[in-house]
Write a protein that holds these residues in place. Sequence first.
Motif, PDB file in Angstrom:
ATOM      1  N   ALA B 146       1.349  -1.521  -0.115  1.00 23.65           N
ATOM      2  CA  ALA B 146      -0.251   0.039  -0.099  1.00 23.65           C
ATOM      3  C   ALA B 146       0.723   1.093   0.138  1.00 23.65           C
ATOM      4  O   ALA B 146       0.737   2.421  -0.936  1.00 23.65           O
ATOM      5  CB  ALA B 146      -0.683   0.242   1.418  1.00 23.65           C
ATOM      6  N   GLY B 147       1.761   1.493   0.480  1.00 24.70           N
ATOM      7  CA  GLY B 147       3.117   2.287   1.030  1.00 24.70           C
ATOM      8  C   GLY B 147       3.935   2.346  -0.625  1.00 24.70           C
ATOM      9  O   GLY B 147       3.744   3.471  -1.221  1.00 24.70           O
ATOM     10  N   VAL B 148       3.824   1.326  -1.240  1.00 24.74           N
ATOM     11  CA  VAL B 148       4.554   1.437  -2.693  1.00 24.74           C
ATOM     12  C   VAL B 148       3.625   2.109  -3.439  1.00 24.74           C
ATOM     13  O   VAL B 148       3.848   2.552  -4.043  1.00 24.74           O
ATOM     14  CB  VAL B 148       4.421   0.387  -3.051  1.00 24.74           C
ATOM     15  N   ALA B 149       2.153   1.992  -3.357  1.00 27.52           N
ATOM     16  CA  ALA B 149       1.078   1.812  -4.379  1.00 27.52           C
ATOM     17  C   ALA B 149       0.714   3.795  -4.054  1.00 27.52           C
ATOM     18  O   ALA B 149       0.933   4.552  -4.938  1.00 27.52           O
ATOM     19  CB  ALA B 149      -0.498   1.074  -4.106  1.00 27.52           C
ATOM     20  N   LEU B 150       0.970   4.123  -2.985  1.00 27.94           N
ATOM     21  CA  LEU B 150       0.461   5.219  -2.625  1.00 27.94           C
ATOM     22  C   LEU B 150       2.216   6.375  -3.335  1.00 27.94           C
ATOM     23  O   LEU B 150       2.170   7.560  -3.702  1.00 27.94           O
ATOM     24  CB  LEU B 150       0.707   5.678  -0.748  1.00 27.94           C
ATOM     25  N   LEU B 151       3.340   5.977  -2.796  1.00 21.12           N
ATOM     26  CA  LEU B 151       4.273   6.325  -3.117  1.00 21.12           C
ATOM     27  C   LEU B 151       4.336   6.253  -4.391  1.00 21.12           C
ATOM     28  O   LEU B 151       4.990   7.414  -6.041  1.00 21.12           O
ATOM     29  CB  LEU B 151       5.628   5.886  -3.212  1.00 21.12           C
ATOM     30  N   THR B 152       3.372   5.922  -5.349  1.00 19.95           N
ATOM     31  CA  THR B 152       3.872   5.199  -7.139  1.00 19.95           C
ATOM     32  C   THR B 152       2.941   7.108  -7.494  1.00 19.95           C
ATOM     33  O   THR B 152       3.581   7.414  -8.757  1.00 19.95           O
ATOM     34  CB  THR B 152       2.549   3.839  -7.679  1.00 19.95           C
ATOM     35  N   LEU B 153       1.614   6.803  -6.709  1.00 19.32           N
ATOM     36  CA  LEU B 153       0.799   7.379  -7.328  1.00 19.32           C
ATOM     37  C   LEU B 153       1.689   9.340  -7.246  1.00 19.32           C
ATOM     38  O   LEU B 153       1.017   9.868  -8.091  1.00 19.32           O
ATOM     39  CB  LEU B 153      -0.141   7.826  -6.293  1.00 19.32           C
ATOM     40  N   VAL B 154       2.414   9.364  -5.843  1.00 23.24           N
ATOM     41  CA  VAL B 154       2.791  10.529  -5.696  1.00 23.24           C
ATOM     42  C   VAL B 154       3.462  10.874  -7.218  1.00 23.24           C
ATOM     43  O   VAL B 154       3.691  12.156  -7.365  1.00 23.24           O
ATOM     44  CB  VAL B 154       3.215  10.786  -4.440  1.00 23.24           C
ATOM     45  N   SER B 155       4.567  10.099  -6.762  1.00 19.96           N
ATOM     46  CA  SER B 155       5.601  10.317  -8.105  1.00 19.96           C
ATOM     47  C   SER B 155       4.928  10.480  -9.015  1.00 19.96           C
ATOM     48  O   SER B 155       5.470  10.700 -10.067  1.00 19.96           O
ATOM     49  CB  SER B 155       6.344   9.470  -8.185  1.00 19.96           C
ATOM     50  N   LEU B 156       4.236   9.940  -9.815  1.00 19.11           N
ATOM     51  CA  LEU B 156       3.867  10.342 -11.480  1.00 19.11           C
ATOM     52  C   LEU B 156       3.135  11.476 -11.173  1.00 19.11           C
ATOM     53  O   LEU B 156       3.108  12.056 -12.396  1.00 19.11           O
ATOM     54  CB  LEU B 156       1.801   9.322 -11.269  1.00 19.11           C
ATOM     55  N   TYR B 157       2.525  11.889  -9.800  1.00 23.48           N
ATOM     56  CA  TYR B 157       2.064  13.519  -9.919  1.00 23.48           C
ATOM     57  C   TYR B 157       2.194  14.697 -10.261  1.00 23.48           C
ATOM     58  O   TYR B 157       2.617  14.989 -10.984  1.00 23.48           O
ATOM     59  CB  TYR B 157       1.149  12.962  -8.422  1.00 23.48           C
ATOM     60  N   TRP B 158       4.005  13.836  -9.568  1.00 24.00           N
ATOM     61  CA  TRP B 158       4.461  15.563  -9.378  1.00 24.00           C
ATOM     62  C   TRP B 158       5.479  15.313 -10.983  1.00 24.00           C
ATOM     63  O   TRP B 158       5.727  16.084 -12.259  1.00 24.00           O
ATOM     64  CB  TRP B 158       6.019  14.584  -8.722  1.00 24.00           C
ATOM     65  N   LEU B 159       5.545  13.281 -11.810  1.00 25.45           N
ATOM     66  CA  LEU B 159       6.257  13.555 -12.743  1.00 25.45           C
ATOM     67  C   LEU B 159       5.612  14.457 -14.097  1.00 25.45           C
ATOM     68  O   LEU B 159       6.113  15.113 -14.578  1.00 25.45           O
ATOM     69  CB  LEU B 159       6.592  11.849 -13.755  1.00 25.45           C
ATOM     70  N   PHE B 160       3.649  14.255 -14.178  1.00 20.98           N
ATOM     71  CA  PHE B 160       2.800  15.335 -15.546  1.00 20.98           C
ATOM     72  C   PHE B 160       2.752  16.047 -15.192  1.00 20.98           C
ATOM     73  O   PHE B 160       2.412  16.579 -15.101  1.00 20.98           O
ATOM     74  CB  PHE B 160       1.739  14.008 -15.159  1.00 20.98           C
ATOM     75  N   THR B 161       2.673  16.694 -13.364  1.00 22.22           N
ATOM     76  CA  THR B 161       2.319  18.114 -13.757  1.00 22.22           C
ATOM     77  C   THR B 161       3.373  18.789 -12.943  1.00 22.22           C
ATOM     78  O   THR B 161       3.392  20.379 -13.036  1.00 22.22           O
ATOM     79  CB  THR B 161       1.615  18.264 -11.527  1.00 22.22           C
ATOM     80  N   ARG B 162       4.675  19.034 -12.815  1.00 29.43           N
ATOM     81  CA  ARG B 162       5.602  19.838 -11.981  1.00 29.43           C
ATOM     82  C   ARG B 162       7.306  19.525 -13.264  1.00 29.43           C
ATOM     83  O   ARG B 162       7.747  20.242 -12.763  1.00 29.43           O
ATOM     84  CB  ARG B 162       6.360  19.034 -11.019  1.00 29.43           C
ATOM     85  N   THR B 163       7.036  18.773 -14.293  1.00 29.24           N
ATOM     86  CA  THR B 163       7.990  18.466 -14.756  1.00 29.24           C
ATOM     87  C   THR B 163       7.654  19.007 -16.716  1.00 29.24           C
ATOM     88  O   THR B 163       6.799  19.201 -16.929  1.00 29.24           O
ATOM     89  CB  THR B 163       8.704  17.429 -14.997  1.00 29.24           C
TER      90      THR B 163
END
Lengths: 420, 298
Positions: B146-163
């Motif tokens: 579940a932690g890995v799942a959350l981490l994945t989502l946060v990384s994706l959010y960052w990748l698609f909105t902040r880069t």
Amino acid sequence: MNGRLSRRAVLAAGGAGGLSALAGCTADGGLLGGSDDDDGPPTIGVLEDRSGTFALNGESKWQASLLAVEELNEAGGVLGEEIEVFDPDPQSDNERYRELTREAITDENVVALWAGYSSATREAIRPIVNEHDQLYFYTTQYEGGVCDSTIFPVGATARQQLGAVIPYMIEEYGPRIYTIAADYNFGQISGDWVKIFAEEHGAEVVAEEYIPLEETDFGSTINNIQGEDPDFIASMLVGNEHESFYSQRADNELEIPMASSTTMAQGYEHLRIDPPGLTDVYVGVNYMEEVETDSSQEFVDAFYEKFPDAPYINQEAQNNYFSVHMWAEAVEAVGTFDQEEVIAHLESGVEVDAPEGTIELDPATHHMTHHMRVGHADESHELEFFEEQYIEPSFLHEVGCDLTETPEQTQYEPEDFYDV
Amino acid sequence: MFEFDLYRVLSFAFQFLDSFAVIVLATVGLAIIFGMMGVINLAHGEFILVGAYATTLAFHAGAPLVLAMVIGVAITTVYGVILERTIIHRFYGRLLDSMVVTFGISIVMIQLTRIAFGNSLPQISTPFSSIGFGPYSYSTYRVALAGVALLTLVSLYWLFTRTDFGVRARATMQDADTARSMGVDTDRMYTSTFAIGSALAGLTGALYAPARSMNPEMGSGFLVEAFVAVVVGGPSVLLGTPLAGGLLGAVNAGFTTLGGTFIGQVAMLVAAILAIRLMPNGITGLIETIRQKRRERA
């Protein structure tokens, strides 16, 4: 694969079957039940899954059938004729089973048919088999109760398998049983049998859970079992997805022993899943390749010589193997491939030397009296066998099935005769 | 009595985290490819299969588990890129055609896997043992997912909105022609996005390699959750996936704890039907509608 679905599908097939029976009356009327000595070599049908959900179980059944036929042909054939095999892959698909069964019977004129792994498959093709009075061997271990004039369910039944293992477990570990089983006709009926054995031996099923075949996550099931803390678990889990249970069991250090009629002997989980997932799993079987008798060893050697890359010989493969030989012996005895005469001979009571030992066909019920054993896996998944008994197919006798007297096309269920 | 209840609550909580992880991880790769590119990838389960098989084979060849997982993700990514370049790029914007072609790929993959590796692979044992609470226990590994799942989502959010990459990718998906005229290499963007989707599917396969039985049809075990969650999540995939995972995971865990796995699955599908009936555009679609109404009022 779901019991309810398949029942509806069976109805549909029955309806379609009725129509085509009318249409086909004149066309293949002359061939029904007759031999086809004049139409080319005698052919047997072997419909076993080599792809789809049940490939893991079906492949070894198919291989063992081919081995038996090869042995017959090398020894000069049956009645001096080389046996041919009609063996397309039904792909674990009941619809395809229906088509291929029809094709085997009407186009290939098979003189005997072996087909299917799951009970849902057997029930799907049974109307077609009945319509043509086709001699049919169903070789999977199953819930029991099929009383049908042209069908020989030669695998061990739930009463034979659970009858070997459940009383032993009650004696050894105690009377509180938790049942987990696959949620379709086989699992439900097997669950009823566990209750019947519990009652007969003064034990109690404290809880039961029927689990859909697609389920892979057993966290809650394991918590429920831990909450009840039973003396042992009766498990009739089925198929690839349910296998995840064992690694999760090890992971949770759930050390409660398990009794099963389905594990190891069919899907060789003890070889495929890392120890200690199957520690203290006990299974009621008529055969596993690890059984160390001379007749078993001979079969194992011959099998791996023909199929050096095969991963395992399961219990059902052994059943296919001995039943092909049993059929050939019956044909030799009556001197014709005529199905009616072969069935009549089988009903006279025959004995066959199977890898599991010498076993007898019960004329009244068309089932086998089997050498049943309890197999036990230790913490490194090494197997040992004990408590060997020679168990008759008694349930159908109790309900009054006698195919030598009264032709029938029925499946009896324990709930109709016991208070479960 | 109090203690007993506390344990049941914990059991529910772990069950929830487990369901949440399965739903999010099963969905996220599919959601990226569907949400960003409009391709319904019915072979998504077989991408997961590639990840799981590569991980298992690498592990049995002697690689430590974490390295085996990295290898699993890498191989799935390469596999996805090859498939995108050869076949799938011809089907962008052709929703129904893309379904047919990926369905075909799925069948071919299952049978090829069966021919190449047989009906099953030996399974890797689950690491980390379990968390004990009272008479109960729960797999530590599955809770950690579940932690890995959350981490994945946060990384994706960052990748698609902040880069910069994320902005270009979203521009391509929104209006390829304009993006191209602004100097964005849209072909490369499609391939990269598909590669990310494939890598995520590979990650799911790698993570579940030690937790599920390895057979050629294991991918289909993830499909129902994935498609239900994509539909319930709605058009904004990065937000929709965790929300759908949370909703469906809670329903599934709650009813599984109460009535067993069968009731849990029934309840989850009923919840999905209700969700689609009440929110035809999914959770994020509903949020968007509410926002728009507010804006109109303001």
